[in-house]
Design an enzyme around this catalytic site. Structure first.
Site, mmCIF file in Angstrom:
data_model
loop_
_atom_site.group_PDB
_atom_site.id
_atom_site.type_symbol
_atom_site.label_atom_id
_atom_site.label_comp_id
_atom_site.label_asym_id
_atom_site.label_seq_id
_atom_site.Cartn_x
_atom_site.Cartn_y
_atom_site.Cartn_z
ATOM 1 N N GLU A 48 71.317 74.499 44.306
ATOM 2 C CA GLU A 48 70.396 75.242 43.451
ATOM 3 C C GLU A 48 70.960 75.426 42.036
ATOM 4 O O GLU A 48 72.138 75.738 41.850
ATOM 5 C CB GLU A 48 70.138 76.620 44.069
ATOM 6 C CG GLU A 48 69.188 77.503 43.284
ATOM 7 C CD GLU A 48 69.116 78.917 43.847
ATOM 8 O OE1 GLU A 48 68.144 79.616 43.511
ATOM 9 O OE2 GLU A 48 70.028 79.322 44.600
ATOM 10 N N LYS A 121 60.085 78.755 43.734
ATOM 11 C CA LYS A 121 60.679 79.700 44.680
ATOM 12 C C LYS A 121 59.781 80.917 44.886
ATOM 13 O O LYS A 121 59.373 81.578 43.925
ATOM 14 C CB LYS A 121 62.050 80.122 44.154
ATOM 15 C CG LYS A 121 62.862 81.003 45.076
ATOM 16 C CD LYS A 121 64.248 81.193 44.487
ATOM 17 C CE LYS A 121 65.168 82.024 45.338
ATOM 18 N NZ LYS A 121 66.538 82.092 44.770
ATOM 19 N N CYS A 158 67.004 78.811 48.298
ATOM 20 C CA CYS A 158 67.936 79.914 48.488
ATOM 21 C C CYS A 158 67.324 81.087 49.257
ATOM 22 O O CYS A 158 67.191 81.015 50.470
ATOM 23 C CB CYS A 158 68.531 80.331 47.153
ATOM 24 S SG CYS A 158 70.093 81.237 47.337
#
Length: 298
Positions: A48, A121, A158
């Site tokens: 990431e 995200k 994540c």
């Protein structure tokens, strides 16, 4: 009748320490992708926000300068060229500027260099050392499955990896392999807190619950960022891994070394197992409305 040959695909996770110089990190990512390709990988995951240090340790206005638009992004263009040259699929993590919004995003690059689209995200953390809500809007793309040359991919980013709903949503859309680029390590407020085993077990559960392989890439190294309250330091614990469809870890990196992990899976064989196991057949979505509440009240 002889059984048909399976659709075997080799996947890779790369792991490295980032400097705070974008050109150096992009060059490192390319070098490791080339190494993964030499080992037979067809899909290669980079960690990431690999272009620099994990800047979310601080709330600083100048760090918004690190964001770039999706279209014309030089790192994405470079990875498109590399993907086409090597005939590999590359999910590319980047800090996206979209007019007045900002996202923690991944562009999915197919093996011919085609950009298949964007995932932003969805779950944004906000705690000591991981102050992402200052920089990132919650993603508005929804969870997706991307059909590439070699497999249909689901990509979370994540903090998404802690939510089983994310993995299940991607699997229900046909994702055959799940990918999670990550930046996680020590907790600045508590030096005794080490989440690495918990982190791995949660994602192993996603693989096993959905009967799909899973690839997680994390950075290593110690990064210090000047914050509004002084210096903040995170030691990223690596432990990038590849899990098989029952959640078993088949490849695991350590917490200190640059590594390239590669594992091969027979996706057709896994598909048969998944169908026979009945995890999607026996779902009861009409009973899951409680997931739309916070306190369990109907």
């Amino acid at each position: 009748m002889a059984a048909a040959a399976g659709r075997k695909v080799a996947v890779a996770a790369v792991q490295f320490a980032c400097t705070d110089v974008e050109a150096e990190n992009v060059a490192t990512a390319e070098r490791l992708i080339r190494e993964a390709h030499k080992k037979g990988a067809k899909i290669v995951l980079i960690q990431e926000l690999f272009e620099g240090h994990y800047f979310c340790q601080a709330q600083r206005l100048d760090f918004f300068r690190r964001a770039k638009p999706y279209k014309g992004n030089p790192t994405i263009i470079r990875m498109q060229q590399l993907a086409k040259e090597l005939e590999v699929v590359i999910p590319v993590s980047f800090f996206e500027e979209a007019n007045n919004a900002h996202y923690n995003s991944v562009a999915i690059i197919d093996a011919d260099g085609t950009d298949l689209g964007l995932y932003r995200k969805s779950h944004i953390p906000d705690g000591p050392g991981y102050q992402e809500k200052f920089y990132f809007n919650p993603g508005d793309t929804g969870f997706k499955a991307f059909k590439t040359k070699y497999a249909t991919l689901g990509v979370g980013i994540c903090w998404d990896q802690w939510f089983p709903e994310c993995a299940r949503a991607m699997a229900l859309q046909g994702a055959e392999i799940l990918f999670y680029p990550t930046a996680i390590g020590s907790e600045p407020q508590d030096g005794n807190l080490d989440s690495r085993e918990h982190w791995k077990r949660v994602m192993q559960g996603h693989a096993g619950a959905n009967l799909v392989p899973l690839v997680a890439s994390n950075r290593i190294g110690r990064e210090t960022v000047e914050t509004e309250h002084g210096k903040s330091t995170i030691t990223f614990y690596g432990n990038s891994f590849i899990a098989g469809p029952t959640g078993e870890i088949v490849k695991l990196a350590n917490d200190k070394d640059e590594e390239v992990l590669v594992a091969e899976f027979d996706l057709d064989e896994i598909k048969l197992t998944r169908h026979g196991w009945g995890i999607f057949r026996d779902r009861r979505p009409e009973l899951y409305k409680v997931l739309l509440t916070l306190d369990g009240e109907k």
